[in-house]
Design an enzyme around this catalytic site. Structure first.
Site, PDB file in Angstrom:
ATOM      1  N   ASN A 217       0.838  -1.199   0.000  1.00  0.00           N
ATOM      2  CA  ASN A 217       0.000   0.000   0.000  1.00  0.00           C
ATOM      3  C   ASN A 217       0.871   1.246   0.000  1.00  0.00           C
ATOM      4  O   ASN A 217       2.101   1.152  -0.008  1.00  0.00           O
ATOM      5  CB  ASN A 217      -0.980  -0.036   1.168  1.00  0.00           C
ATOM      6  CG  ASN A 217      -0.254  -0.068   2.494  1.00  0.00           C
ATOM      7  OD1 ASN A 217       0.476   0.852   2.841  1.00  0.00           O
ATOM      8  ND2 ASN A 217      -0.414  -1.168   3.223  1.00  0.00           N
ATOM      9  N   ASP A 286      -4.546  -5.983   4.892  1.00  0.00           N
ATOM     10  CA  ASP A 286      -5.654  -6.755   5.470  1.00  0.00           C
ATOM     11  C   ASP A 286      -5.783  -8.131   4.806  1.00  0.00           C
ATOM     12  O   ASP A 286      -6.399  -9.029   5.362  1.00  0.00           O
ATOM     13  CB  ASP A 286      -6.969  -5.998   5.306  1.00  0.00           C
ATOM     14  CG  ASP A 286      -7.027  -4.793   6.239  1.00  0.00           C
ATOM     15  OD1 ASP A 286      -6.462  -4.878   7.342  1.00  0.00           O
ATOM     16  OD2 ASP A 286      -7.617  -3.763   5.852  1.00  0.00           O
ATOM     17  N   LYS A 296       7.784 -17.246 -10.935  1.00  0.00           N
ATOM     18  CA  LYS A 296       7.050 -16.099 -11.478  1.00  0.00           C
ATOM     19  C   LYS A 296       5.851 -16.610 -12.294  1.00  0.00           C
ATOM     20  O   LYS A 296       6.006 -17.507 -13.127  1.00  0.00           O
ATOM     21  CB  LYS A 296       7.986 -15.285 -12.372  1.00  0.00           C
ATOM     22  CG  LYS A 296       7.355 -14.040 -12.880  1.00  0.00           C
ATOM     23  CD  LYS A 296       8.305 -13.289 -13.795  1.00  0.00           C
ATOM     24  CE  LYS A 296       7.528 -12.200 -14.496  1.00  0.00           C
ATOM     25  NZ  LYS A 296       8.205 -11.708 -15.667  1.00  0.00           N
ATOM     26  N   PHE A 330      -4.143   3.359  14.835  1.00  0.00           N
ATOM     27  CA  PHE A 330      -4.434   4.405  13.858  1.00  0.00           C
ATOM     28  C   PHE A 330      -5.676   3.981  13.072  1.00  0.00           C
ATOM     29  O   PHE A 330      -5.970   2.782  12.971  1.00  0.00           O
ATOM     30  CB  PHE A 330      -3.255   4.606  12.904  1.00  0.00           C
ATOM     31  CG  PHE A 330      -2.245   5.593  13.431  1.00  0.00           C
ATOM     32  CD1 PHE A 330      -1.504   5.303  14.563  1.00  0.00           C
ATOM     33  CD2 PHE A 330      -2.055   6.820  12.809  1.00  0.00           C
ATOM     34  CE1 PHE A 330      -0.589   6.210  15.081  1.00  0.00           C
ATOM     35  CE2 PHE A 330      -1.144   7.735  13.307  1.00  0.00           C
ATOM     36  CZ  PHE A 330      -0.403   7.432  14.443  1.00  0.00           C
ATOM     37  N   LYS A 344     -13.719   1.718  15.711  1.00  0.00           N
ATOM     38  CA  LYS A 344     -12.467   0.945  15.824  1.00  0.00           C
ATOM     39  C   LYS A 344     -11.974   0.915  17.259  1.00  0.00           C
ATOM     40  O   LYS A 344     -11.434  -0.101  17.720  1.00  0.00           O
ATOM     41  CB  LYS A 344     -11.388   1.539  14.919  1.00  0.00           C
ATOM     42  CG  LYS A 344     -11.431   0.927  13.549  1.00  0.00           C
ATOM     43  CD  LYS A 344     -10.363   1.390  12.604  1.00  0.00           C
ATOM     44  CE  LYS A 344     -10.803   0.984  11.200  1.00  0.00           C
ATOM     45  NZ  LYS A 344     -10.129   1.696  10.156  1.00  0.00           N
ATOM     46  N   LYS A 348     -11.613  -2.774  18.546  1.00  0.00           N
ATOM     47  CA  LYS A 348     -10.245  -3.280  18.747  1.00  0.00           C
ATOM     48  C   LYS A 348      -9.842  -3.246  20.209  1.00  0.00           C
ATOM     49  O   LYS A 348      -8.834  -3.846  20.590  1.00  0.00           O
ATOM     50  CB  LYS A 348      -9.265  -2.471  17.913  1.00  0.00           C
ATOM     51  CG  LYS A 348      -9.607  -2.471  16.426  1.00  0.00           C
ATOM     52  CD  LYS A 348      -8.409  -2.739  15.563  1.00  0.00           C
ATOM     53  CE  LYS A 348      -8.816  -2.803  14.110  1.00  0.00           C
ATOM     54  NZ  LYS A 348      -7.750  -3.258  13.245  1.00  0.00           N
TER      55      LYS A 348
END
Ligand code: CTP
Length: 413
Positions: A217, A286, A296, A330, A344, A348
Site C-alpha cells: 500500500n 488486510d 514467477k 491508527f 475501531k 479493537k
C-alpha cells in the site's frame, strides 16, 4: 545510549549475544563489530537479527555510504565494549596496531573502553598479556576480569569470560557515569518519557504473490518514524518494527525490519511484554494471497484470479495479549472519519485511536503533514493541520496522559 560491542574470535563469542540482549533490555542501542575470527564462532546474522543493525566484519567493504565508517562509529558511540577480548585483541590495542575494523575503531574513538578478556589460563598469565593489560589500564581502559573455572581447553583456572550480567552491569555503570558528566542543566531537556519502552510499527507490509510481485500500500512510514524520533527525543527506549520504506532508521532506536503482516505480528508479539506503550502506526495489509507461487506467474492469454485470505489483526492480538500497556491504534479512513474511529476504538479495544482522512491531499500518504483526530473513551480531539513530527508529539502526549490517568484515576476526574 549507543554501545559498540566488539566481538573477537574465541569460544566465548556466543556469550556476546547475551551481553547484547542485556544492554538492549536496558535501553542501549548496540552496534556489533566482529573480527573475522569471531565470525567463525558465531554468525554475524545472529547479532544482526537481534540488534536490528547490520554487523560490521570487514574494514573495506564497498558501500553506498560515503562516510568513513570507523570514524563515524567512533564518534557516535558512548561506550566501546569488547567482549570477549582475545589475547591478540589486547596486544593490538596495547600497541596501537590497526589492521582490522575493531582495532582501528579502538584507536579512533575517544569513548570510554571496557574490555572483558577470555582466553586460555596460560595466555592470560603470560608476561606479554600481563604487560598489555597493565598498559591498557594505565590508559584508562577498564576491565571485567575473567573468572576462574573449567576452560574450553580442558584446564581449570583464570581465563573464563566474566558472566554476561556482570559485563552488562559494568557497561551500564560506565554509561551512567558518562551520562551524568554530559547532563545539561536540569530542565534543559524534556525527558518526560524516560523509562518508557515504546513499541512502534511503521510503514506498509508486503504480501508476496510470487517471487517478483506482491500486494502493498501507499504508506511511506513517515508517521511511525516521526513517532519513533519524538519518543527517543523525550527519553524513551524505542523499538521500531518497520515494513519496507525508504527512510533512514532513527538513531538510537532498535529497529526490526519486516515484510509481511505475519512477520510484523511475530516481531510485535516478541517485544510486547517488555513495552509500556504500543503505537500501531503501520498500514498493515488486510489480505494476502492464500498461496505464494514459487516461480514467477506467466501470462496465459486470459486473466488471473488470486484468492486472498485475511491477515492477522495485529492490534486485536496485542489487546488480547497485553497487560498494562497503553495501546494506540491508527484509523486510516476515507469517509466518516470520527465515527469509524469510534467504532475501531470499541471493536479493537485500544486506549486511543488516531484517525486521519487519507483521501485528503495534505494529511494522507507520503506527505509531511497530517490532520489527526484523537479518539479515546473520554474525548474526541480534532487537531489542526500540522507537521507529522508535531502530530507525533500530540499522540505521545495523549498516550502519556492515559498512562498517568490509569495510575491515579482520581487525578483524571
Ligand atoms: N491493523 C492491524 N492489523 C491488521 C490491520 C490493521 O494491527 N491486519 C492496525 C493498524 O496498524 C491500525 C489499526 O489496526 O493501527 C487500524 O487500521 P485500518 O487499516 O485503519 O483498519 P482495519 O483494522 O484494517 O479496518 P478496515 O480496513 O476495515 O477499516
Amino acid at each position: 545510549m549507543r554501545v559498540t560491542l566488539g566481538v573477537t574470535g574465541c569460544i566465548a563469542a556466543y556469550k556476546a549475544v547475551e551481553v547484547m540482549r542485556g544492554l538492549q533490555k536496558s535501553g542501549a542501542s548496540v552496534q556489533v563489530v566482529m573480527t573475522r575470527n569471531a565470525a567463525n564462532f558465531v554468525g554475524p546474522l545472529t547479532f544482526q537479527a537481534i540488534s536490528g543493525l547490520p554487523v560490521i566484519t570487514e574494514m573495506f567493504e564497498p558501500t553506498a555510504d560515503p562516510e568513513i565508517k570507523h570514524i563515524q562509529i567512533a564518534q557516535a558511540t558512548d561506550l566501546l565494549l569488547v567482549a570477549p577480548a582475545t589475547a591478540n585483541a589486547l596486544a593490538k590495542f596495547a600497541n596501537g596496531i590497526a589492521d582490522d575494523f575493531l582495532s582501528t575503531l579502538y584507536i579512533s574513538t575517544t569513548a570510554p573502553v571496557l574490555v572483558a578478556p577470555a582466553m586460555n589460563v596460560e595466555m592470560w598469565a603470560h608476561p606479554a598479556t600481563r604487560d598489555n593489560v597493565r598498559r591498557l589500564r594505565e590508559r584508562g581502559v577498564e576491565f571485567v576480569d575473567p573468572g576462574e573455572g573449567y576452560l574450553a581447553c580442558r584446564t581449570v583456572g583464570a581465563g573464563r569470560l566474566a558472566a554476561p550480567e556482570d559485563i552488562v552491569g559494568r557497561a551500564l555503570a560506565m554509561l551512567g557515569r558518562n551520562e551524568i558528566a554530559r547532563m545539561p542543566e536540569a530542565g534543559a531537556i524534556e525527558s518526560d518519557m524516560a523509562g518508557e519502552r515504546v513499541l512502534i510499527t511503521a510503514g506498509p507490509t508486503y504480501e508476496a504473490i510470487d517471487p517478483v510481485r506482491g500486494l502493498t500500500n501507499r504508506s511511506s512510514g513517515r508517521m511511525g518514524y516521526a513517532l519513533a524520533e519524538a519518543a527517543l527525543a523525550r527519553g524513551a527506549y524505542v523499538t521500531l518494527v518497520t515494513g519496507p520504506v525508504s527512510l533512514a532508521p532513527p538513531a538510537g532506536a532498535r529497529v526490526s525490519n519486516v515484510k509481511s503482516a505475519a512477520d510484523m505480528c511475530a516481531a510485535v508479539m516478541d517485544d510486547l511484554a517488555d513495552a509500556t506503550i504500543v503505537v500501531m502506526a503501520a498500514a498493515v495489509a488486510d489480505f494476502r494471497p492464500i498461496s505464494v507461487a514459487e516461480q514467477k506467474i506467466k501470462k496465459t492469454g486470459s486473466g488471473l484470479m488470486i484468492e486472498l485470505e485475511q491477515t492477522e489483526d495485529i492490534l486485536a492480538a496485542i489487546v488480547r495479549a497485553k497487560h498494562s500497556q497503553v495501546v494506540v491504534g491508527f484509523a486510516a479512513e476515507t469517509e466518516d472519519v470520527t465515527e469509524n474511529a469510534r467504532k475501531k476504538l470499541l471493536e479493537k479495544g485500544a486506549d486511543l485511536i488516531v484517525a486521519n482522512d487519507v483521501s485528503s491531499q495534505d494529511s494522507g500518504f507520503d506527505v509531511e503533514t497530517n490532520r489527526i483526530i484523537l479518539v479515546s473513551q473520554e474525548d474526541v480531539v480534532e487537531m489542526p493541520l500540522m507537521a507529522k513530527r508535531e502530530a507525533a508529539e500530540r499522540v505521545l502526549d495523549a498516550a502519556m496522559k492515559i498512562k498517568r490517568d490509569a495510575l491515579s484515576p482520581a487525578a483524571a476526574q
